[in-house]
Design an enzyme around this catalytic site. Structure first.
Site, mmCIF file in Angstrom:
data_model
loop_
_atom_site.group_PDB
_atom_site.id
_atom_site.type_symbol
_atom_site.label_atom_id
_atom_site.label_comp_id
_atom_site.label_asym_id
_atom_site.label_seq_id
_atom_site.Cartn_x
_atom_site.Cartn_y
_atom_site.Cartn_z
ATOM 1 N N ASP A 178 0.795 -1.232 0.000
ATOM 2 C CA ASP A 178 0.000 0.000 0.000
ATOM 3 C C ASP A 178 0.827 1.283 0.000
ATOM 4 O OD1 ASP A 178 1.042 -0.328 2.502
ATOM 5 O OD2 ASP A 178 -0.832 -0.185 3.607
ATOM 6 N N HIS A 179 2.089 1.197 0.408
ATOM 7 C CA HIS A 179 2.864 2.423 0.592
ATOM 8 C C HIS A 179 3.612 2.880 -0.659
ATOM 9 C CE1 HIS A 179 2.072 1.976 4.841
ATOM 10 N NE2 HIS A 179 2.811 3.017 5.150
ATOM 11 N N SER A 197 6.458 7.206 13.197
ATOM 12 C CA SER A 197 6.397 5.921 12.511
ATOM 13 C C SER A 197 7.119 4.784 13.228
ATOM 14 C CB SER A 197 7.008 6.115 11.127
ATOM 15 O OG SER A 197 7.469 4.912 10.611
ATOM 16 N N ARG A 241 -1.032 12.371 10.193
ATOM 17 C CA ARG A 241 0.250 13.022 10.503
ATOM 18 C C ARG A 241 0.406 14.253 9.638
ATOM 19 N NH1 ARG A 241 3.404 7.676 11.469
ATOM 20 N NH2 ARG A 241 2.676 7.538 13.616
ATOM 21 N N ARG A 289 9.007 2.790 11.440
ATOM 22 C CA ARG A 289 10.085 2.396 10.521
ATOM 23 C C ARG A 289 11.398 2.208 11.279
ATOM 24 N NH1 ARG A 289 9.413 8.328 7.856
ATOM 25 N NH2 ARG A 289 7.304 7.516 7.858
ATOM 26 N N ASP A 294 3.688 -1.147 11.517
ATOM 27 C CA ASP A 294 3.198 0.162 11.117
ATOM 28 C C ASP A 294 2.565 0.787 12.345
ATOM 29 O OD1 ASP A 294 2.463 1.786 8.408
ATOM 30 O OD2 ASP A 294 1.041 2.136 10.027
HETATM 31 C C1 MIC Z 1 3.558 6.377 8.473
HETATM 32 O O1 MIC Z 1 2.367 6.645 8.533
HETATM 33 O O2 MIC Z 1 4.448 7.147 8.860
HETATM 34 C C2 MIC Z 1 3.962 5.039 7.912
HETATM 35 C C3 MIC Z 1 4.637 5.270 6.621
HETATM 36 O O3 MIC Z 1 2.823 4.265 7.676
HETATM 37 C C4 MIC Z 1 4.882 4.377 8.921
HETATM 38 C C5 MIC Z 1 5.501 3.139 8.473
HETATM 39 C C6 MIC Z 1 6.645 3.331 7.579
HETATM 40 O O4 MIC Z 1 7.456 4.233 7.771
HETATM 41 O O5 MIC Z 1 6.776 2.521 6.674
HETATM 42 C C7 MIC Z 1 4.241 4.108 10.283
HETATM 43 O O6 MIC Z 1 3.340 4.807 10.652
HETATM 44 O O7 MIC Z 1 4.719 3.237 11.018
HETATM 45 FE FE1 SF4 Z 2 -0.414 4.611 5.082
HETATM 46 FE FE2 SF4 Z 2 0.786 5.359 7.358
HETATM 47 FE FE3 SF4 Z 2 -0.717 7.067 5.940
HETATM 48 FE FE4 SF4 Z 2 -1.840 5.099 7.194
HETATM 49 S S1 SF4 Z 2 -0.734 6.789 8.121
HETATM 50 S S2 SF4 Z 2 -2.307 5.754 5.122
HETATM 51 S S3 SF4 Z 2 -0.371 3.465 6.977
HETATM 52 S S4 SF4 Z 2 1.205 6.132 5.312
#
Ligand code: MIC
Ligand code: SF4
Length: 755
Positions: A97-98, A645, A450, A647, A162
């Site tokens: 999805d990313h 995140s 975010r 990550r 995630d």
């Molecule tokens: C996000 O919303 O920041 C992400 C991208 O979904 C991350 C995961 C990632 O960095 O791959 C998260 O929230 O953990």
């Molecule tokens: Fe994707 Fe993270 Fe955004 Fe949710 S918050 S839609 S998991 S990038």
């Protein structure tokens, strides 16, 4: 082999085990239990002996499931391969999805992503087939929506790579975001270790109405708790207001609990969850949940006397709650819509909205999209359209196919919106934005979760504001932050329009969902025949080497690569957007290390002075050069370092480039664990004011590491350029096992040795 699905048998077995474990824990504690405690203790690896002490004890838990998304699964699976296991020990899924870049609309964007990410998707798909993992192809949906539709169940426990995994709390699941290394433990059959959370009870009374949406509950809670107020706590909702919120609405609230840092958030099982379970073809699970209600809500004594059972109690009256907008740059800067115009003036925010975006895992359910469409429909009837580009991301194939059947796609189309792929898209910077050059100040409104600088479009000058989907659509009609789009008259072609609140949307479609799971691939029947390919010389994937073990010596005279000032989220440490490309290649992605971090000595982001040559250069280059010279280094952080995140790249990159410790005022939970797991030392200043003692060009020694012990402070000596020195006391949160991770070089090395 166990089914990937949460089958009724599987769920029943979870309830039976939970009941048996709770009996043991109840015999020990002899007091009523909250819902959080029931799920936690119901998943203890050793309910007889586990030490229980909120905020202090580490719990060893046995989660029921694991979920991973494509941007984190790559590193998780590379570690799993290094662990040498044959298959996953619990039902696990991977969701693509990313990595889909939003450019022209769903079909074209997915087709392009399949082409550009071919190698990565092939790796994820073959590793899934090989290790017994369910695989969801690109375009099938956002991980958390797909999990809610298919796998989440009340009273269960899951971890996901995630941070928004807590979305499943909307269906009464204890779901927590973790780094890949935690997932590897559980996939390898070992317990998940987590600090026993403290408990925050949130009592909801009244009922949502008018423009106020579930989103506003969490925006209000963020206002109250701030971005660190939930750290190492679970937020448990209770009270008569809960049942007034749909299951997916509850998901919005628990999802965005990631923003106040909670380990997770949970709602008790209720009639709204039952409606959702039945509508998503899981009537048998609803029956089981109904028969085990006592496991799926707090004991009655808790609601009668919440102060006695929660460490903190917050009360929100839904009837009095106003719609909110939060931002810019942080999700806890909340204002009721009525106060936004004045705040825009007072702070000099750009008033003109440059884009409006609906979607993300937080707000892309059928109900969300229906409410958003209702606002669009009303505006259309009055001759108005979106005045600014409006982008919509449905959460899943199921949501997409259903809103298509119900005519909502055509409403958006007529309204002038673009419907993007069922994916993260602009929420994670996968947005090819050609209308607003980098550096141009502009304001966007969205229903995401975010809003850190540069997150959506890579432009740090973009101010991102967050609200509910329906409010975002209202703003798209107004085109400006200078009016309150849900109360004021909106000028439209010489006339004015006052939008009325969208009607309560059906939480599940009247005609039922259109079920589509074309994007699902089950694991291989003969896994031994599958080869997992990582091409030599690939710039996107790289097999991992174990990190070296600690050499048993103190760290002396470490260079300071970064002293970060203010917010230093994982988006500042290892941004996503264009860098998502290298999530499977540790060496390449390390080139983004600290690129958004603000240098405390200069105020500039991403650059600092080389501690040996004095040259000003990118942090990652400094670190790489020091590594080449055989020099180790530390980073200094401010409050809530590593917020955001899950990550783990944000921890692996410093480790890979020779970092050994991060010393900060405080840490966000997931990131602190990620640092420990990768063999680094996260240390917190005992006196936060000691942060100020670190000057440019200092050398840092970390002393007495052979005696590192749980609960004991660590001595840090900071030597200044003028020859003077400061001795600083630091705290750490390592328990005895975790000290083993540090000694072995990483948690993975410990696991490899156990195998
Ligand atoms: C996000 O919303 O920041 C992400 C991208 O979904 C991350 C995961 C990632 O960095 O791959 C998260 O929230 O953990
Ligand atoms: Fe994707 Fe993270 Fe955004 Fe949710 S918050 S839609 S998991 S990038």
């Amino acid at each position: 082999m166990a089914a990937i699905e949460s089958t009724p048998d599987f769920v029943n077995a979870v309830y039976t085990r939970t009941r048996a474990r709770l009996e043991k824990v109840r015999a020990r504690l002899r007091r009523p239990l909250t819902l959080t405690e029931k799920i936690l203790f119901g998943h203890l690896a050793d309910p007889d002996r586990a030490q229980l002490d909120p905020g202090k004890a580490y719990l060893e838990l046995k989660p029921d499931r694991v979920a991973m998304q494509d941007a984190t699964a790559q590193m998780a699976l590379l570690q799993f391969m290094l662990a040498g296991m044959d298959r996953t020990a619990v039902p696990t899924t991977v969701h693509c999805d990313h990595l889909i870049l939003a450019r022209s609309g769903a079909a074209a964007d997915v087709a392009r992503a399949v082409e550009t990410n071919k190698e990565v998707y092939a790796f994820l798909e073959s590793a899934s087939a090989r290790y017994g993992i369910g695989f969801w192809k690109p375009g099938s949906g956002i991980i958390h929506q797909v999990v809610l539709e298919n796998y989440a169940f009340p009273g269960g426990m899951m971890i996901g790579t995630d941070s928004h995994t807590p979305n499943a709390g909307g269906l009464g699941m204890f779901a927590s975001g973790v780094g890949g290394a935690d997932a590897v433990d559980v996939m390898s059959g070992f317990p998940w270790e987590v600090l026993q959370p403290k408990l925050i009870g949130v009592e909801l009374t009244g009922k949502l109405s008018g423009w106020t949406a579930p989103k506003d509950v969490i925006l209000k809670l963020l206002d109250i708790l701030t971005v660190k107020g939930g750290t190492n706590a679970v937020v448990e909702f209770f009270g008569p207001g809960c049942v007034s919120i749909s299951c997916t609405g509850k998901g919005t609230i628990t999802n965005m609990g990631a923003e106040h840092g909670a380990t997770t958030s949970v709602f008790p099982y209720d009639a709204r969850m039952e409606i959702y379970l039945r509508a998503t073809r899981r009537g048998a699970i609803a029956d089981l949940a109904g028969a085990n209600r006592d496991l799926l809500a707090a004991d009655p004594e808790v609601a009668a006397n919440p102060e006695k059972y929660f460490h903190r109690v917050v009360r929100i009256d839904l009837s009095a709650l106003e719609p909110h907008l939060v931002g810019p740059h942080t999700p806890d800067l909340a204002r009721p819509l009525s106060e936004v115009p004045a705040a825009v003036k007072a702070n000099g925010y750009p008033a003109k909205i440059s884009a409006a975006l609906v979607g993300s895992c937080t707000n892309s359910s059928y109900e969300d999209i229906t409410r958003a469409a209702a606002v669009a429909r009303e505006a259309l009837a009055a001759g108005a359209k979106a005045r600014v580009p409006l982008l919509i991301t449905p959460g899943s194939e199921q949501v997409y196919a259903t809103i298509e059947r119900d005519g909502l796609l055509s409403v958006f189309h007529d309204f002038g919106a673009t419907v993007l792929a069922n994916a993260c898209g602009p929420c994670i910077g996968q947005w090819q934005r050609d209308d607003s050059p980098k550096g141009t100040p502009n304001a966007i409104v969205n229903s995401f979760n975010r809003n850190f600088p540069a997150r959506n479009d890579g432009n740090p000058a973009t101010l991102s504001f967050i609200a509910s989907p329906e409010v975002v659509v209202a703003y798209s009609v107004a085109g400006t932050l200078e009016i309150n789009p849900v109360a004021d008259e909106i000028p439209v072609d010489g006339r004015t329009l006052r939008l009325s609140p969208p009607p309560p949307a059906p939480e599940v479609p009247e005609k039922g969902f259109v079920f589509k799971a074309d994007g699902y691939v089950a694991p291989a029947e003969k896994p031994e025949r599958v080869t997992v390919n990582v091409r030599e010389g690939s710039d996107r994937l790289q097999l991992l080497q174990p990190f070296p073990a600690w050499d048993g010596k103190d760290y002396a005279d470490l260079a300071v690569v970064l002293k970060a000032k203010g917010k230093c989220t994982t988006d500042h440490i290892s941004p996503a957007g264009i860098w998502l490309r290298y999530r499977g290649h540790l060496d390449n992605i390390s080139n983004n290390m600290f690129s958004g971090a603000v240098n405390a000595f200069t105020g500039e982001a991403g650059k600092g002075k080389h501690p040996v040559t004095g040259e000003v250069m990118e942090f990652s280059k400094i670190a790489r050069d020091l590594k080449g010279r055989g020099m180790r280094w530390v980073a200094i952080g401010d409050e809530n370092y590593g917020e955001g995140s899950s990550r783990e790249h944000a921890a692996m990159e410093p480790r890979h480039l020779g970092g050994v410790a991060v010393i900060a005022r405080s840490f966000a939970r997931i990131h602190e664990t990620n640092l420990k797991k990768q063999g680094l030392l996260p240390l917190a200043f005992v006196d936060p004011a000691d942060y100020d003692k670190v000057r440019e060009g200092d050398r840092v020694s970390i002393v007495g590491l052979a005696e590192l012990a749980p609960g004991q402070p660590v001595k840090v000596v900071v030597r200044h350029a003028d020859g003077s020195a400061d001795e600083i006391a630091c705290r750490h949160t390592f328990n005895a096992d975790q000290i083993g991770w540090f000694r072995a070089g990483s948690a993975l090395n410990v696991l490899r040795a156990k195998k």
